[in-house]
Design a protein around this motif. Structure first.
Motif, PDB file in Angstrom:
ATOM      1  N   PHE A  37     -19.406  -6.510  56.277  1.00 16.52           N
ATOM      2  CA  PHE A  37     -20.080  -6.242  54.767  1.00 16.52           C
ATOM      3  C   PHE A  37     -19.131  -6.200  53.844  1.00 16.52           C
ATOM      4  O   PHE A  37     -17.950  -5.714  54.088  1.00 16.52           O
ATOM      5  CB  PHE A  37     -21.028  -5.355  54.822  1.00 16.52           C
ATOM      6  CG  PHE A  37     -22.125  -5.271  55.950  1.00 16.52           C
ATOM      7  CD1 PHE A  37     -21.989  -4.863  57.060  1.00 16.52           C
ATOM      8  CD2 PHE A  37     -23.381  -5.795  55.403  1.00 16.52           C
ATOM      9  CE1 PHE A  37     -22.854  -4.872  58.202  1.00 16.52           C
ATOM     10  CE2 PHE A  37     -24.438  -5.815  56.483  1.00 16.52           C
ATOM     11  CZ  PHE A  37     -24.152  -5.268  57.636  1.00 16.52           C
ATOM     12  N   ARG A  38     -19.550  -6.470  52.495  1.00 18.08           N
ATOM     13  CA  ARG A  38     -18.534  -6.195  51.424  1.00 18.08           C
ATOM     14  C   ARG A  38     -19.302  -5.860  50.174  1.00 18.08           C
ATOM     15  O   ARG A  38     -20.577  -6.115  50.077  1.00 18.08           O
ATOM     16  CB  ARG A  38     -17.550  -7.400  51.063  1.00 18.08           C
ATOM     17  CG  ARG A  38     -18.502  -8.515  50.526  1.00 18.08           C
ATOM     18  CD  ARG A  38     -17.694  -9.701  50.418  1.00 18.08           C
ATOM     19  NE  ARG A  38     -18.232 -10.908  49.867  1.00 18.08           N
ATOM     20  CZ  ARG A  38     -17.722 -12.313  49.694  1.00 18.08           C
ATOM     21  NH1 ARG A  38     -16.405 -12.474  50.254  1.00 18.08           N
ATOM     22  NH2 ARG A  38     -18.440 -13.130  49.186  1.00 18.08           N
ATOM     23  N   GLN A  39     -18.707  -5.079  49.408  1.00 20.11           N
ATOM     24  CA  GLN A  39     -19.281  -4.703  48.089  1.00 20.11           C
ATOM     25  C   GLN A  39     -18.115  -4.651  46.866  1.00 20.11           C
ATOM     26  O   GLN A  39     -17.133  -4.214  47.115  1.00 20.11           O
ATOM     27  CB  GLN A  39     -19.905  -3.341  48.238  1.00 20.11           C
ATOM     28  CG  GLN A  39     -20.563  -2.741  46.877  1.00 20.11           C
ATOM     29  CD  GLN A  39     -21.541  -1.608  47.256  1.00 20.11           C
ATOM     30  OE1 GLN A  39     -21.116  -0.740  48.136  1.00 20.11           O
ATOM     31  NE2 GLN A  39     -22.560  -1.425  46.525  1.00 20.11           N
ATOM     32  N   ALA A  40     -18.565  -5.583  46.143  1.00 23.67           N
ATOM     33  CA  ALA A  40     -17.496  -5.611  44.877  1.00 23.67           C
ATOM     34  C   ALA A  40     -17.990  -4.769  43.816  1.00 23.67           C
ATOM     35  O   ALA A  40     -19.290  -4.121  43.768  1.00 23.67           O
ATOM     36  CB  ALA A  40     -17.610  -7.128  44.335  1.00 23.67           C
ATOM     37  N   PRO A  41     -17.195  -4.284  42.809  1.00 21.74           N
ATOM     38  CA  PRO A  41     -17.668  -3.227  41.829  1.00 21.74           C
ATOM     39  C   PRO A  41     -18.945  -3.755  40.987  1.00 21.74           C
ATOM     40  O   PRO A  41     -18.837  -4.802  40.711  1.00 21.74           O
ATOM     41  CB  PRO A  41     -16.339  -3.455  40.981  1.00 21.74           C
ATOM     42  CG  PRO A  41     -15.567  -3.611  41.916  1.00 21.74           C
ATOM     43  CD  PRO A  41     -15.830  -4.498  42.792  1.00 21.74           C
ATOM     44  N   GLY A  42     -19.786  -2.874  40.750  1.00 24.08           N
ATOM     45  CA  GLY A  42     -20.920  -3.295  39.971  1.00 24.08           C
ATOM     46  C   GLY A  42     -21.850  -4.309  40.671  1.00 24.08           C
ATOM     47  O   GLY A  42     -22.876  -4.589  40.057  1.00 24.08           O
ATOM     48  N   LYS A  43     -21.614  -4.480  42.209  1.00 26.66           N
ATOM     49  CA  LYS A  43     -22.515  -5.323  42.679  1.00 26.66           C
ATOM     50  C   LYS A  43     -23.215  -4.661  44.128  1.00 26.66           C
ATOM     51  O   LYS A  43     -22.613  -3.491  44.573  1.00 26.66           O
ATOM     52  CB  LYS A  43     -21.834  -6.554  43.322  1.00 26.66           C
ATOM     53  CG  LYS A  43     -21.435  -7.728  42.098  1.00 26.66           C
ATOM     54  CD  LYS A  43     -20.766  -8.943  42.559  1.00 26.66           C
ATOM     55  CE  LYS A  43     -20.256  -9.684  41.415  1.00 26.66           C
ATOM     56  NZ  LYS A  43     -19.820 -10.874  41.729  1.00 26.66           N
ATOM     57  N   GLU A  44     -24.011  -5.244  44.614  1.00 28.84           N
ATOM     58  CA  GLU A  44     -24.730  -4.805  45.683  1.00 28.84           C
ATOM     59  C   GLU A  44     -23.954  -5.138  46.895  1.00 28.84           C
ATOM     60  O   GLU A  44     -23.401  -6.075  47.060  1.00 28.84           O
ATOM     61  CB  GLU A  44     -26.150  -5.115  45.943  1.00 28.84           C
ATOM     62  CG  GLU A  44     -27.207  -4.544  44.749  1.00 28.84           C
ATOM     63  CD  GLU A  44     -28.758  -5.021  45.009  1.00 28.84           C
ATOM     64  OE1 GLU A  44     -29.522  -4.493  44.370  1.00 28.84           O
ATOM     65  OE2 GLU A  44     -28.871  -5.603  46.217  1.00 28.84           O
TER      66      GLU A  44
END
Length: 123
Positions: A37-44
């Motif tokens: 999984f990944r999570q970018a700043p400001g994103k789900e």
């Protein structure tokens, strides 16, 4: 109990490659489906890839299909994510998770989670 640790993040130029490793301790990963999984700043958080426990069936999100490859080395208790042709939009914290069923991973859930490794792709 399974403890997961991710390795391999870092800074790479656009078009470059990285290999992420999800290393398990406590138990082998053979019995578990594993997802990245990944999570970018400001994103789900988003699920990007998964590998089943029994038949090794793999799944990819459209955004990474044909660029990323998931694989497992049971002897090393490790699941890898080979990332090629990286783009700036791939920048995120990458997590691996293990679950008893692939369905759990597909639902973007997991029984066990790593702490994440940061990937930054420079344009």
């Amino acid at each position: 109990q399974v403890q997961l640790v991710e390795y391999g993040g870092g800074l790479v130029q656009s078009g470059g490659s990285l290999i992420l490793s999800c290393v398990a301790s406590g138990q082998t990963l053979e019995r578990y489906a594993v997802g990245w999984f990944r999570q970018a700043p400001g994103k789900e958080r988003e699920g990007i890839s998964a590998i089943d426990s029994f038949d090794g069936d793999t799944h990819y999100a459209a955004a990474v299909k044909d660029r990323f490859t998931i694989s497992r080395d049971s002897a090393k208790k490790t699941v890898y994510l080979q990332m090629n042709n990286l783009k700036p939009e791939d920048s995120a914290v990458y997590f691996c998770a293990a679950a008893h069923t692939l369905a759990t991973i597909i639902r973007e859930q997991g029984d066990y989670w790593g702490q994440g490794t940061n990937v930054t792709v420079a344009s």
